[in-house]
Design an enzyme around this catalytic site. Structure first.
Site, PDB file in Angstrom:
ATOM      1  N   GLN A 195      -5.277  -1.962   9.535  1.00  0.00           N
ATOM      2  CA  GLN A 195      -4.863  -3.160   8.671  1.00  0.00           C
ATOM      3  C   GLN A 195      -5.493  -4.378   9.711  1.00  0.00           C
ATOM      4  O   GLN A 195      -4.746  -4.684  11.052  1.00  0.00           O
ATOM      5  CB  GLN A 195      -3.317  -3.616   8.614  1.00  0.00           C
ATOM      6  CG  GLN A 195      -2.819  -4.601   7.607  1.00  0.00           C
ATOM      7  CD  GLN A 195      -3.331  -4.522   6.315  1.00  0.00           C
ATOM      8  OE1 GLN A 195      -3.281  -3.619   5.555  1.00  0.00           O
ATOM      9  NE2 GLN A 195      -3.997  -5.709   5.870  1.00  0.00           N
ATOM     10  N   ASP A 204     -11.447   2.378   3.775  1.00  0.00           N
ATOM     11  CA  ASP A 204     -11.708   0.779   3.484  1.00  0.00           C
ATOM     12  C   ASP A 204     -13.410   0.790   3.446  1.00  0.00           C
ATOM     13  O   ASP A 204     -13.638  -0.352   3.122  1.00  0.00           O
ATOM     14  CB  ASP A 204     -11.276   0.098   4.650  1.00  0.00           C
ATOM     15  CG  ASP A 204      -9.827  -0.506   4.600  1.00  0.00           C
ATOM     16  OD1 ASP A 204      -9.530  -0.830   3.081  1.00  0.00           O
ATOM     17  OD2 ASP A 204      -8.985  -0.979   5.316  1.00  0.00           O
ATOM     18  N   LYS A 222       0.822  -1.198  -0.165  1.00  0.00           N
ATOM     19  CA  LYS A 222       0.048  -0.045   0.014  1.00  0.00           C
ATOM     20  C   LYS A 222       0.677   1.248   0.045  1.00  0.00           C
ATOM     21  O   LYS A 222       0.508   2.118  -0.856  1.00  0.00           O
ATOM     22  CB  LYS A 222      -0.838   0.080   1.335  1.00  0.00           C
ATOM     23  CG  LYS A 222      -2.055  -0.995   0.875  1.00  0.00           C
ATOM     24  CD  LYS A 222      -2.844  -1.171   2.189  1.00  0.00           C
ATOM     25  CE  LYS A 222      -3.812  -2.365   2.009  1.00  0.00           C
ATOM     26  NZ  LYS A 222      -4.485  -2.841   3.168  1.00  0.00           N
TER      27      LYS A 222
END
Ligand code: NDP
Length: 285
Positions: A97, A120, A53
């Site tokens: 994460q 997200d 990322k």
């Protein structure tokens, strides 16, 4: 006839090129898009995802920062970090994460992220917004699948779409998005009896089960679009999807490979969501 192989790497490259301009424009205006990634513990797979990322952010012109905590960190430390990032105007996207260590409450952590920075789209508000057709952010993997269908000019409206898997990050939002676009949807899970009877009637089949090669050629309708979200590591170290690619490609009309299919799209859509968050923040500044 063999299926058209959907090249996720190529589509991702084209999408990134387009959004790179948007990131550059924001940077010129003094509003470089910024993404903060919070990682807790040393899960090797998470470390690779985070590294990828950061690399992708660098390539497209997004500022990125990683806040790495030990696996013994207290939940409050992470909540304090999120609170600071929520108020940082150089950070437009925040992601945690997953998975978090077992002593964390996932929902408590995710819902502490400001809704407008939840790139997200795991925050309960954003999940509700998606379900009610008031989408704020689209979760990255289903977003990537929709872009692939669009790029290949695969019509969704009026089609029967079957989604195998009902996770909060892939299966459920995927089904909602296909429903929103006018497909008739069926969602299958590990409890589904006779999975093949459903998959065989799918015009669009999206598989996100994490079961290597579970979809075989006899389970696929001739000409169907088969989107393989699964990423499985085999004992020999190689990667494979949930679809038996070599046989299914002889039946399907379209198919995504693994690797090189949905995977590259997921990170791409995270970049797009971050740039979009920066654009929106400019409008409200
Ligand atoms: P989860 O383990 O959270 O969910 C898997 C889902 O598949 C569950 O709903 C489960 O049903 C269902 N399932 C499992 N086995 C079967 C079966 N035999 N028949 C029908 N349904 C089944 O996984 P995720 O959704 O997080 O991920 C799925 C796969 O996608 C994984 O391989 C993951 O690595 C990959 N992935 C890939 C991404 C990408 O960018 N390409 C991004 C995210 C994930 P039940 O609910 O009943 O248990």
């Amino acid at each position: 006839m063999s299926a058209h192989i959907i090249d996720g790497k190529l589509i991702a490259r084209n999408v990134r090129a387009e959004w790179k301009h948007r990131a550059a424009k924001l940077t010129e205006q003094g509003k470089r898009p910024g993404l903060a990634v919070i990682m807790v513990g040393d899960n090797p797979a998470s470390a690779i995802y985070v590294r990828n990322k950061v690399k992708a952010c660098n390539e497209i012109g997004i500022h990125s920062e990683v806040h790495h905590f030990s696996s013994t960190a207290e939940q409050d430390e992470i909540l304090d970090c999120i609170d600071i990032l929520n108020r940082n105007r150089h950070v437009h996207g925040i992601l945690v994460q997953l998975p978090l260590p077992p002593h964390f409450e996932n929902n408590r952590v995710i819902t502490s992220i400001a809704v407008e920075k939840d790139v997200d789209s795991f925050h309960l508000y954003n999940v509700g917004a998606l379900v009610t057709g008031n989408t704020n952010f689209i979760p990255c993997t289903p977003y990537g699948v929709m872009v692939m269908l669009e790029q290949c000019r695969i019509t969704v409206e009026g089609k029967h779409a079957v989604v195998v898997g009902r996770s909060n990050i892939v299966g459920k939002p995927m089904a909602m998005m296909l429903l929103e676009r006018g497909a008739t949807i069926t969602i299958c899970t590990s409890k589904t009896k006779d999975l093949a009877q459903f998959t065989q009637t799918a015009d669009i089949l999206v598989v996100a089960a994490g079961q290597p090669g579970m979809i075989t050629a006899n389970m696929v309708k001739p000409g169907a679009a088969v989107i393989d979200v699964g990423i499985n590591r085999l004992p020999n170290g190689s990667l494979c999807g949930d679809v038996e690619f070599e046989t299914v490609k002889e039946v399907a009309g379209y198919i995504t490979p693994v690797p090189g299919g949905v995977g590259p799209m997921t990170i791409t859509m995270l970049l797009c969501n971050t740039i979009q968050a920066a654009e929106r923040s400019q409008l409200t500044a």
